[in-house]
Design a protein around this motif. Structure first.
Motif, PDB file in Angstrom:
ATOM      1  N   TYR A  75      -5.295  12.298   1.253  1.00 50.56           N
ATOM      2  CA  TYR A  75      -6.330  12.769   2.169  1.00 50.56           C
ATOM      3  C   TYR A  75      -7.390  11.684   2.378  1.00 50.56           C
ATOM      4  N   VAL A  76      -7.823  11.059   1.288  1.00 46.98           N
ATOM      5  CA  VAL A  76      -8.846  10.014   1.382  1.00 46.98           C
ATOM      6  C   VAL A  76      -8.358   8.865   2.255  1.00 46.98           C
ATOM      7  N   LEU A  77      -7.116   8.435   2.047  1.00 47.56           N
ATOM      8  CA  LEU A  77      -6.579   7.307   2.808  1.00 47.56           C
ATOM      9  C   LEU A  77      -6.436   7.634   4.291  1.00 47.56           C
ATOM     10  N   GLN A  78      -6.254   8.893   4.600  1.00 49.03           N
ATOM     11  CA  GLN A  78      -6.141   9.299   6.004  1.00 49.03           C
ATOM     12  C   GLN A  78      -7.489   9.470   6.690  1.00 49.03           C
ATOM     13  N   HIS A  79      -8.538   9.727   5.918  1.00 47.02           N
ATOM     14  CA  HIS A  79      -9.794  10.150   6.537  1.00 47.02           C
ATOM     15  C   HIS A  79     -10.982   9.223   6.322  1.00 47.02           C
ATOM     16  N   PHE A  80     -10.827   8.147   5.563  1.00 51.90           N
ATOM     17  CA  PHE A  80     -11.973   7.252   5.423  1.00 51.90           C
ATOM     18  C   PHE A  80     -12.217   6.535   6.751  1.00 51.90           C
ATOM     19  N   ASP A  81     -13.467   6.107   6.920  1.00 48.89           N
ATOM     20  CA  ASP A  81     -13.891   5.469   8.160  1.00 48.89           C
ATOM     21  C   ASP A  81     -14.340   4.048   7.865  1.00 48.89           C
ATOM     22  N   ILE A  82     -14.147   3.151   8.835  1.00 41.28           N
ATOM     23  CA  ILE A  82     -14.662   1.787   8.715  1.00 41.28           C
ATOM     24  C   ILE A  82     -15.665   1.551   9.839  1.00 41.28           C
ATOM     25  N   GLN A  83     -16.856   1.177   9.469  1.00 45.39           N
ATOM     26  CA  GLN A  83     -17.913   0.974  10.448  1.00 45.39           C
ATOM     27  C   GLN A  83     -18.196  -0.513  10.617  1.00 45.39           C
ATOM     28  N   GLU A  84     -18.203  -0.938  11.880  1.00 39.81           N
ATOM     29  CA  GLU A  84     -18.430  -2.340  12.281  1.00 39.81           C
ATOM     30  C   GLU A  84     -17.477  -3.300  11.571  1.00 39.81           C
ATOM     31  N   GLY A  85     -16.319  -2.781  11.189  1.00 37.51           N
ATOM     32  CA  GLY A  85     -15.283  -3.621  10.601  1.00 37.51           C
ATOM     33  C   GLY A  85     -15.608  -4.151   9.220  1.00 37.51           C
ATOM     34  N   LYS A  86     -16.722  -3.688   8.629  1.00 38.70           N
ATOM     35  CA  LYS A  86     -17.179  -4.261   7.359  1.00 38.70           C
ATOM     36  C   LYS A  86     -17.396  -3.238   6.259  1.00 38.70           C
ATOM     37  N   VAL A  87     -17.773  -2.018   6.603  1.00 39.18           N
ATOM     38  CA  VAL A  87     -18.184  -1.027   5.616  1.00 39.18           C
ATOM     39  C   VAL A  87     -17.255   0.182   5.658  1.00 39.18           C
ATOM     40  N   GLY A  88     -16.615   0.454   4.546  1.00 30.88           N
ATOM     41  CA  GLY A  88     -15.762   1.625   4.428  1.00 30.88           C
ATOM     42  C   GLY A  88     -16.569   2.823   3.960  1.00 30.88           C
ATOM     43  N   VAL A  89     -16.353   3.967   4.599  1.00 31.69           N
ATOM     44  CA  VAL A  89     -17.147   5.156   4.310  1.00 31.69           C
ATOM     45  C   VAL A  89     -16.227   6.350   4.109  1.00 31.69           C
ATOM     46  N   MET A  90     -16.443   7.069   2.996  1.00 32.16           N
ATOM     47  CA  MET A  90     -15.723   8.314   2.758  1.00 32.16           C
ATOM     48  C   MET A  90     -16.734   9.396   2.421  1.00 32.16           C
ATOM     49  N   LYS A  91     -16.758  10.463   3.240  1.00 30.15           N
ATOM     50  CA  LYS A  91     -17.645  11.585   2.986  1.00 30.15           C
ATOM     51  C   LYS A  91     -16.806  12.782   2.542  1.00 30.15           C
ATOM     52  N   LEU A  92     -17.090  13.245   1.328  1.00 27.69           N
ATOM     53  CA  LEU A  92     -16.329  14.344   0.745  1.00 27.69           C
ATOM     54  C   LEU A  92     -17.242  15.551   0.575  1.00 27.69           C
ATOM     55  N   GLN A  93     -17.024  16.564   1.401  1.00 32.87           N
ATOM     56  CA  GLN A  93     -17.812  17.782   1.288  1.00 32.87           C
ATOM     57  C   GLN A  93     -17.240  18.664   0.179  1.00 32.87           C
ATOM     58  N   LYS A  94     -18.108  19.483  -0.399  1.00 41.03           N
ATOM     59  CA  LYS A  94     -17.684  20.271  -1.557  1.00 41.03           C
ATOM     60  C   LYS A  94     -16.550  21.243  -1.217  1.00 41.03           C
ATOM     61  N   GLU A  95     -16.483  21.683   0.040  1.00 42.99           N
ATOM     62  CA  GLU A  95     -15.369  22.565   0.433  1.00 42.99           C
ATOM     63  C   GLU A  95     -14.031  21.836   0.319  1.00 42.99           C
ATOM     64  N   VAL A 140      -8.556  -3.067   2.233  1.00 43.62           N
ATOM     65  CA  VAL A 140      -8.437  -3.160   3.685  1.00 43.62           C
ATOM     66  C   VAL A 140      -9.061  -4.475   4.168  1.00 43.62           C
ATOM     67  N   GLU A 141      -8.352  -5.164   5.019  1.00 43.62           N
ATOM     68  CA  GLU A 141      -8.792  -6.473   5.500  1.00 43.62           C
ATOM     69  C   GLU A 141     -10.155  -6.374   6.195  1.00 43.62           C
ATOM     70  N   GLY A 142     -11.030  -7.293   5.866  1.00 40.61           N
ATOM     71  CA  GLY A 142     -12.342  -7.375   6.498  1.00 40.61           C
ATOM     72  C   GLY A 142     -13.432  -6.572   5.816  1.00 40.61           C
ATOM     73  N   LEU A 143     -13.048  -5.711   4.859  1.00 42.62           N
ATOM     74  CA  LEU A 143     -14.028  -4.853   4.207  1.00 42.62           C
ATOM     75  C   LEU A 143     -14.921  -5.667   3.265  1.00 42.62           C
ATOM     76  N   LYS A 144     -16.236  -5.525   3.438  1.00 42.66           N
ATOM     77  CA  LYS A 144     -17.194  -6.208   2.563  1.00 42.66           C
ATOM     78  C   LYS A 144     -17.849  -5.254   1.568  1.00 42.66           C
ATOM     79  N   ALA A 145     -17.954  -3.986   1.941  1.00 38.00           N
ATOM     80  CA  ALA A 145     -18.556  -2.988   1.058  1.00 38.00           C
ATOM     81  C   ALA A 145     -17.970  -1.626   1.404  1.00 38.00           C
ATOM     82  N   TRP A 146     -18.046  -0.707   0.446  1.00 34.76           N
ATOM     83  CA  TRP A 146     -17.533   0.632   0.716  1.00 34.76           C
ATOM     84  C   TRP A 146     -18.326   1.632  -0.120  1.00 34.76           C
ATOM     85  N   VAL A 147     -18.323   2.875   0.341  1.00 33.18           N
ATOM     86  CA  VAL A 147     -19.143   3.902  -0.290  1.00 33.18           C
ATOM     87  C   VAL A 147     -18.427   5.244  -0.254  1.00 33.18           C
TER      88      VAL A 147
END
Length: 310
Positions: free
Chosen positions: A201-221, A243-250
């Motif tokens: 699920y995480v691998l399908q739904h994480f987002d990359i913003q401006e090609g540099k920052v990986g973001v995963m938001k996990l709601q309690k549901e 992931v290529e180009g990623l400098k930071a992730w959260v």
């Protein structure tokens, strides 16, 4: 400082070892590794470890259940906790003397004796250093495996920049005690079916913003749907880090009254961002707390800015 800590250990018959809550391998490795060292080196002393339980790391060892009276006249050692707020079991302040051993920035120098080394890869490595400079502490197979676990955890299997020549030399001392690293890695990376599906699920739904920052938001549901705890979700913090180009992730993980923030970086300094949101940690690995999804968006903007400036 190290000699003073050994002197305090020798002077006290009861020693209680704490570490931070929601323990990772270094917190448990340094705590349990030090406890085993002391039990084997000073068999006449009473040595205890206390704190909350992390089910995924219980293979490293169990915590003790002790009464408040045990703290009377005891030496208390806190491993791997930069601040008092993070210490698991607030009875740490009930002993006769308090020692802090940590490798995080010394933002809160609590205790009677404070040994902080921000250049160390881990608190577990610092415990090995303590052994190196003491004639009374001696490594065994069990203590070596626990300290190895802590070093491995905080160096990302020796891939992070905090892996220095001294780190590898001290790890070599541990390997001399015939520890079974294959069995350790099998336990550390063992993943049950629910976590395997959750990683998908995480691998399908994480987002990359401006090609540099990986973001995963996990709601309690979503955590409830996969039957995964907030702590368990931390196992996947690096699941998309290659992931290529990623400098930071959260990772943002929603809990009952807050959103837990886990920050990682390949270069941009992120602990300054964490400090602005009730957190802290290392330059490339930090944690923080947010209280709204709007605040998480603010953290992402700061991460993007840090990456653009790097």
């Amino acid at each position: 400082m190290k000699n003073e800590i050994v002197d305090l250990i020798q002077a006290h018959e009861t020693i209680i070892i704490h570490r931070h809550s929601r323990p990772d391998p270094d917190a448990l490795g340094s705590q349990l590794g030090l406890a085993m060292l002391l039990k084997e080196s000073y068999q006449e002393k009473q040595i205890y470890t206390v704190g909350d339980v992390e089910p995924s790391l219980q293979f490293l060892g169990e915590m003790d259940t002790i009464s408040d009276e045990v703290y009377n006249g005891a030496l208390v050692i806190v491993c791997d906790s930069a601040t008092k707020e993070r210490i698991s079991d607030d009875r740490y302040q009930n002993g006769a003397r308090l020692v802090k051993i940590d490798h995080h920035p010394n933002v809160e120098p609590y205790g009677d004796v404070v040994w902080v080394d921000v250049e160390a890869s881990s608190t577990s490595e610092m415990i090995v250093e303590l052994v190196e400079q003491s004639d009374s502490l001696h490594l065994s197979e069990t203590s070596s495996l626990l300290l190895y676990a802590g070093i491995v955890g905080d160096t990302g299997r020796f891939r992070y920049p905090n892996t220095k020549p001294e780190t590898l030399r001290r790890t070599a001392l541990l390997l001399e005690h015939n520890i079974d690293v294959n069995a350790f890695y099998a336990e550390l990376y063992k993943r049950d079916l629910k976590m395997t599906r959750f990683e998908g699920y995480v691998l399908q739904h994480f987002d990359i913003q401006e090609g540099k920052v990986g973001v995963m938001k996990l709601q309690k549901e979503m955590l409830k749907q996969f039957d995964v705890t907030s702590n368990e979700s931390s196992q996947l913090i690096n699941s998309f880090s290659s992931v290529e180009g990623l400098k930071a992730w959260v990772f943002f993980v929603e809990e009952e009254d807050r959103i837990r923030v886990r920050l990682r970086s390949r270069g941009p300094v992120i602990n300054t961002i964490a400090a602005e949101h009730q957190g802290g940690g290392h330059a490339l690995a930090s944690g923080a707390t947010a209280y709204s999804w709007e605040e998480t968006d603010e953290i992402v903007r700061k991460l993007i800015q840090a990456c653009n400036s790097h």
